[in-house]
Design a protein around this motif. Structure first.
Motif, short mmCIF file in Angstrom:
data_model
loop_
_atom_site.label_atom_id
_atom_site.label_comp_id
_atom_site.label_asym_id
_atom_site.label_seq_id
_atom_site.Cartn_x
_atom_site.Cartn_y
_atom_site.Cartn_z
N PHE A 152 35.33 35.18 36.99
CA PHE A 152 34.32 36.57 37.72
C PHE A 152 33.98 36.93 36.02
O PHE A 152 32.19 37.85 35.75
CB PHE A 152 34.46 37.34 38.66
CG PHE A 152 33.94 36.24 40.15
CD1 PHE A 152 33.24 36.26 40.27
CD2 PHE A 152 35.44 35.97 40.54
CE1 PHE A 152 33.28 35.38 41.54
CE2 PHE A 152 35.32 34.92 42.08
CZ PHE A 152 34.47 35.24 42.02
N THR A 153 34.84 37.30 35.22
CA THR A 153 34.20 38.04 34.52
C THR A 153 33.31 38.23 33.06
O THR A 153 32.53 38.12 33.00
CB THR A 153 35.91 38.51 33.66
OG1 THR A 153 36.62 39.15 34.15
CG2 THR A 153 35.47 39.46 32.12
N LYS A 154 33.51 36.24 33.54
CA LYS A 154 32.79 35.81 32.12
C LYS A 154 31.43 35.47 33.33
O LYS A 154 30.10 35.52 32.58
CB LYS A 154 33.32 33.96 31.95
CG LYS A 154 34.21 34.10 31.22
CD LYS A 154 34.26 34.29 29.85
CE LYS A 154 35.41 34.63 29.14
NZ LYS A 154 35.66 35.51 27.82
N ALA A 155 31.00 35.60 33.64
CA ALA A 155 30.20 34.88 34.98
C ALA A 155 29.52 36.15 35.05
O ALA A 155 27.48 36.02 34.57
CB ALA A 155 30.49 34.29 36.64
N SER A 156 29.47 37.32 35.53
CA SER A 156 28.96 38.69 35.24
C SER A 156 28.58 38.68 34.15
O SER A 156 27.13 39.25 34.09
CB SER A 156 30.00 39.66 35.41
OG SER A 156 31.07 40.03 34.94
N GLN A 157 28.75 38.30 32.35
CA GLN A 157 28.46 38.58 31.19
C GLN A 157 27.02 37.74 31.42
O GLN A 157 26.08 37.81 30.50
CB GLN A 157 29.18 38.31 30.73
CG GLN A 157 30.60 38.90 30.46
CD GLN A 157 31.42 38.80 29.63
OE1 GLN A 157 31.69 37.23 28.51
NE2 GLN A 157 32.78 39.33 29.84
N ARG A 158 27.15 36.45 31.81
CA ARG A 158 26.43 35.67 31.86
C ARG A 158 24.40 36.23 32.87
O ARG A 158 23.68 36.05 32.82
CB ARG A 158 26.63 34.24 31.70
CG ARG A 158 25.33 32.76 31.92
CD ARG A 158 25.87 31.32 31.72
NE ARG A 158 24.69 30.75 31.42
CZ ARG A 158 25.13 29.77 31.26
NH1 ARG A 158 26.88 28.65 31.39
NH2 ARG A 158 23.78 28.04 31.24
N TRP A 159 25.11 36.21 33.65
CA TRP A 159 24.86 36.10 35.27
C TRP A 159 24.09 37.80 35.31
O TRP A 159 23.08 38.33 36.43
CB TRP A 159 24.45 35.35 35.84
CG TRP A 159 24.56 33.91 35.48
CD1 TRP A 159 23.64 33.68 35.81
CD2 TRP A 159 25.15 32.93 35.58
NE1 TRP A 159 23.49 31.65 35.13
CE2 TRP A 159 24.78 31.72 34.88
CE3 TRP A 159 26.66 32.94 35.56
CZ2 TRP A 159 25.25 30.88 35.08
CZ3 TRP A 159 27.27 32.02 35.80
CH2 TRP A 159 26.81 30.82 35.88
N GLY A 160 25.09 38.39 34.96
CA GLY A 160 24.37 39.80 35.44
C GLY A 160 25.93 39.99 37.17
O GLY A 160 25.80 39.74 37.73
#
Length: 376
Positions: free
Chosen positions: A44-52
């Motif tokens: 979720f850390t990586k996903a939030s960096q990509r999609w907000g």
């Protein structure tokens, strides 16, 4: 986000009867979410960096609601799949919400953390007391349907967040500066991870075993359950009190002292030859205050010891990956030690050692301003 977990123990026997769950598999309904927290926090850390952050949070709570919907079906596979999806959704909230507080309330992060943790603990306490009562008046299916409908509140909240155009909602990777190096190489980040892990281990282990420990020294099952309720209600009070102490070094030092004394004295106090109701209530209150302050302070460290939302979500993901791994191992290890020793004495002494460790860790965290401060 705690409600889908704490709502299950009071109705576990009803779920077993309705679905044919064995006692062993039924235990997975509480352990699966904790394992999920440990495994997927970094994702979720990586996903939030990509999609907000806001978009990923909405996706996480859609998954949570889908999982709650699966659990309406009285089938083993549906229950386990639903629990796994719920764990994923909660994990997304655990990681992302501290960063959103940092982004949306940069001048008042402590107030945001207090509202966040108070609502979680309040709903958790209500779930423990109300869900079991609902099943006595309505069918299990009706109760689980109610929990599913309640989960949709989180989705509505995320939609409102996305509709708030007064705040920045771009992906964190673009909105925030790049990290000077990997968060996994930062000493302060590791100290915050250790602090979060210790508080999670102590809280989940005590909530799991304290009813049994209280009974082992002479308290009745009813009184033991009441004492653990006192423990959880004390957590709620601490969430409300945290803003009074968290904005100053002196206040945080006071909280750390209470955490060390609460976990330490509350645990080993059970070994004293005084087993009155007042003594039991005092010990439960000490452990509850320590649990409440330590959880709130851990979340505050996420926001106060970082400079922007990007750093906050990195520290949050790292700390919760290892923290919930500790929490998963703790109750099992405590039970295993009890089986080997034949008593709870060694386990309670270990709680004292962990209490001293979490106090020292917190003081070390307080000596540094923010992560990456030693970066040239």
């Amino acid at each position: 986000m705690r409600l889908p977990i704490t709502a299950i123990p009071p109705i576990i026997h009803d779920l077993q009867r309705a679905s044919g769950l064995s006692a062993t598999v039924a235990g997975l309904l509480t352990s699966i979410p904790l394992l999920t927290f440990a495994i997927f926090s970094s994702v979720f850390t990586k996903a939030s960096q990509r999609w907000g952050t806001s978009h990923v949070l909405l996706f996480a709570f859609l998954i949570l609601s889908l999982g709650a919907g699966f659990r309406v079906l009285p089938q083993v596979v549906a229950l386990l799949l639903g629990t796994f999806l719920i764990g994923l959704g909660i994990d997304g909230g655990n990681v992302i919400i501290p960063a959103i507080i940092k982004e949306r309330m940069p001048e008042h992060p402590t107030r945001g953390v207090s509202l966040y943790t108070t609502s979680m603990v309040l709903m958790s306490s209500l779930a423990t007391g109300v869900v079991g009562l609902l099943t006595t008046k309505y069918s299990l299916t009706t109760t689980m349907t109610g929990l599913f409908l309640l989960s949709l509140v989180s989705v509505i909240g995320c939609l409102l967040l996305l509709g708030d155009h007064s705040a920045e909602t771009r992906p964190a990777a673009k909105a925030e500066p790049r990290l000077p190096r990997s968060i996994w190489t930062d000493r302060l980040a590791w100290l915050i991870t250790l602090f979060f892990g210790l508080q999670a281990l102590l809280y989940y282990s005590l909530v799991t075993w304290m009813p049994t420990i209280f009974q082992s020294v002479g308290y009745t099952p009813t009184v033991a359950a009441m004492l653990v309720t006192i423990l959880q209600l004390a957590c709620l009070a601490c969430a409300l009190l945290t803003p009074l102490f968290a904005n100053s070094k002196g206040g945080k030092r006071f909280m750390l002292a209470v955490i060390g004394l609460g976990f330490g004295c509350g645990s080993v106090g059970v070994l004293l030859p005084i087993h009155t109701l007042i003594m039991g209530g005092l010990l439960a209150l000490l452990m509850g205050i320590a649990s409440g302050f330590s959880f709130n302070l851990a979340i505050i460290f996420f926001t106060q010891k970082t400079s922007n939302g990007r750093e906050t979500i990195e520290v949050s993901g790292m700390a919760q990956t290892f923290g919930y791994l500790f929490a998963t191992v703790g109750p099992f290890s405590f039970g295993l030690l009890k089986s080997w020793q034949g008593s709870w004495q060694s386990t309670l002494i270990i709680c004292l050692v962990l209490a001293i460790t979490i106090f020292i860790t917190g003081r070390l965290i307080e000596r540094q301003e923010t992560v990456f401060q030693d970066q040239p």
